[in-house]
Design an enzyme around this catalytic site. Structure first.
Site, PDB file in Angstrom:
ATOM      1  N   SER A 141      -9.662   1.983   3.473  1.00 14.81           N
ATOM      2  CA  SER A 141      -8.761   2.722   2.181  1.00 14.81           C
ATOM      3  C   SER A 141      -7.347   1.495   1.910  1.00 14.81           C
ATOM      4  O   SER A 141      -7.178   2.252   0.537  1.00 14.81           O
ATOM      5  CB  SER A 141      -7.880   3.134   3.353  1.00 14.81           C
ATOM      6  OG  SER A 141      -7.286   2.583   3.529  1.00 14.81           O
TER       7      SER A 141
ATOM      8  N   LYS B  21       1.018  -1.177  -0.167  1.00 18.27           N
ATOM      9  CA  LYS B  21       0.139  -0.007  -0.190  1.00 18.27           C
ATOM     10  C   LYS B  21       0.624   1.169  -0.123  1.00 18.27           C
ATOM     11  O   LYS B  21       1.618   1.402   0.625  1.00 18.27           O
ATOM     12  CB  LYS B  21      -0.793  -0.348   1.289  1.00 18.27           C
ATOM     13  CG  LYS B  21      -1.845   1.044   1.113  1.00 18.27           C
ATOM     14  CD  LYS B  21      -2.375   0.712   3.073  1.00 18.27           C
ATOM     15  CE  LYS B  21      -3.736   2.241   2.114  1.00 18.27           C
ATOM     16  NZ  LYS B  21      -4.676   1.964   4.049  1.00 18.27           N
TER      17      LYS B  21
ATOM     18  N   SER C 237      -9.921  -0.342   6.930  1.00 17.33           N
ATOM     19  CA  SER C 237      -9.349  -0.533   5.678  1.00 17.33           C
ATOM     20  C   SER C 237      -8.459  -1.741   5.629  1.00 17.33           C
ATOM     21  O   SER C 237      -8.015  -1.800   4.293  1.00 17.33           O
ATOM     22  CB  SER C 237      -8.321   0.493   5.602  1.00 17.33           C
ATOM     23  OG  SER C 237      -8.396   1.451   5.777  1.00 17.33           O
TER      24      SER C 237
END
Ligand code: GLN
Length: 482
Positions: free
Chosen positions: A151, A76, A175
């Site tokens: 997210s 990420k 997330s």
């Protein structure tokens, strides 16, 4: 080859059937061919990946390989990576090249894994749909008109699309687990303090935690073996032995006591999601587990509590982006104040600004006691709910999200978006671990079962998820991309 799990790839690499260089190249080609429609990567590090793959193959040839040497992953874009862009999906950091690696990245590199690049996300990890990215929304591989969740939506979508077998995410309020649920993959949020936060761009420091996302619980266990453990550079990272997370994966579930929180099956839960989740729980009963109802009485306070604490911490953490030390700086500032104001106005997106405003408001004089201090007190009650529940049961189960993936642009009211976090955010407030496991589909979209355990109960969660996956095949389903 591309549809293999991380564990299968690792076995293929160990036996010599696979070469990391060939595997890496094939995955990079697949990303090049298909990611235009999914947008799961912000940066693809093709050259670095091919170089790392060659190095991994060479290490293996010398007899120096570990369990994951040469295994491909993605990160990420919230993890600082030396000499590679780290944007946090923000215009504020769209030119930021970190001079160092996050601890998690350092450990993954030392284990010989090959990162293919940095995945898309909601800006500064604020969101539940991946629509808040400066680099545009991510599309759910199961239905391109739908969100992948957020997210860590880029990491989840990249795995579902078969670009990588596994990726790292972070979870401040869901997330990892919610996008795992929306994309039909497995995602683990570890106990707060189990994994170092050093070098992870901070959103809400008392809630942020990094964790693995992959197709299976076994893959998550392999990654936990690499990333978990004490780090002197993060004072909240707990100095406690790290078990071998693969050791107990196969333990039979006979006698497992499962609690179903009544509050997680109430109003607002989509009927299709509920049906799939209840079927999964019946599978657990067939595997020898017992099921009882439990109550987490403060559940309804979790959203207001989180949306006071997380923005408060965010407003403080994000004050460092002032156009001076790092990040975006506006053109031709008149003076210092003009530079601060315009750099921040230009650099941050709408949702980030909303959180900074909420956070500075609740921390300001006169409001601190009414909001922030009160939220901290309620947080303790929420945590106690879980501690009490784990006196009676081994794990808790329920849906990871109240709905399947919604349409891109469909959830335009931020409050509605916040309400969708109902089943995930209390877990971060309590600091306990949680995993989302794919257990079926509704309207052609994946549904995740969330399994929760007591602090440092990751092995039990991985075992509970793994045995389910040995007896079902939901985790093997793949969307078609063309
Ligand atoms: N959806 C939640 C938020 O927007 C959680 C995000 C996260 O876990 N990073 O704050």
């Amino acid at each position: 080859m591309l549809d293999m799990t991380l564990a299968e790839m690792a076995r293929g690499l160990a036996s010599g059937e696979l070469k990391s260089s060939e595997l890496t190249k094939a995955l990079l080609d697949r990303i090049e061919q298909h990611d235009e429609k999914i947008n799961s990567f912000i940066t693809v590090t093709r050259d670095e990946a091919l170089e790392a793959a060659d190095a991994a193959d060479a290490a293996r040839a010398r007899g120096e390989a570990g369990a994951l040497t040469g295994a491909p992953i993605a990160l990420k874009d919230i993890f600082c990576t030396k000499d590679v862009l780290t944007t946090c999906a923000s215009h504020m950091l769209d030119n930021f090249v970190s001079p160092y690696d996050a601890t998690v990245v350092e450990r993954l590199k030392a284990a010989g894994t090959v990162s293919l690049g940095k995945t898309n996300m909601d800006e500064f990890a604020m969101g539940s749909s991946n629509e808040n990215s400066f680099f545009g929304p991510v599309h759910n591989p199961w239905n391109l008109d739908h969100v992948p969740g957020g997210s860590s939506g880029g990491s989840a979508a990249a795995i579902a699309a078969g670009f990588v077998p596994a990726a790292m995410g972070t979870d401040t309020g869901g997330s990892i687990r919610q996008p795992a649920s929306f994309c039909g993959i497995t995602g683990l949020k570890p106990t707060y303090g189990r994994v170092s936060r050093y070098g992870i761009i901070a959103y809400a420091s008392s809630l942020d935690q990094a964790g693995p996302m992959a197709r299976t619980a076994e893959d998550c266990a392999l990654l936990m073996n690499v990333i978990a453990g004490h780090d002197q550079r993060d004072s909240t990272c707990v100095n406690q032995d790290v078990p071998d997370y693969t050791a107990e994966l196969d333990k039979p579930l006979k006698g497992l006591r499962i609690g179903l929180p009544v509050e997680y099956f109430g109003e607002g839960l989509d009927a299709g999601v509920e049906k799939v989740v209840r079927e999964a729980i019946r599978t657990y009963e067939a595997l020898g587990a017992t099921v009882v109802e439990v109550s987490l009485p403060h559940t309804r306070l979790a959203i207001p509590t989180y949306y006071v604490i997380a923005p408060a911490e965010a407003s403080s953490n994000l004050s460092r982006y002032d156009g001076v030390r790092f990040g975006h700086r506006c053109d031709d500032p008149k003076d210092l104040i003009d530079m601060y104001l315009r750099s921040r106005a230009e650099g941050f997106g709408e949702e980030v600004k909303r959180r900074i405003l909420m956070g500075t408001h609740t921390l300001s004089e006169g409001f601190y006691d009414a909001y922030y201090r009160k939220a901290q007190r309620v947080r303790r009650l929420i945590r106690q709910d879980f501690i009490d529940a784990f006196e009676k049961v081994d794990v808790l189960m329920g849906p990871a999200a109240p709905t399947p993936a919604f349409g891109i642009g469909q959830q335009s009211d931020p409050i509605q978006m916040y309400l969708g976090d109902i089943y995930t955010i209390a877990i971060n407030l309590a600091g306990i671990p949680g995993i989302s496991v794919p257990v079926g589909f509704t309207d052609g979209l994946p549904v995740g079962l969330q399994i929760l355990g007591p602090h440092f109960g990751e092995s039990r969660l991985l075992n509970t998820a793994h045995v389910f996956q040995q007896n079902t095949d939901w985790h093997t389903r793949r969307p078609t991309l063309d």
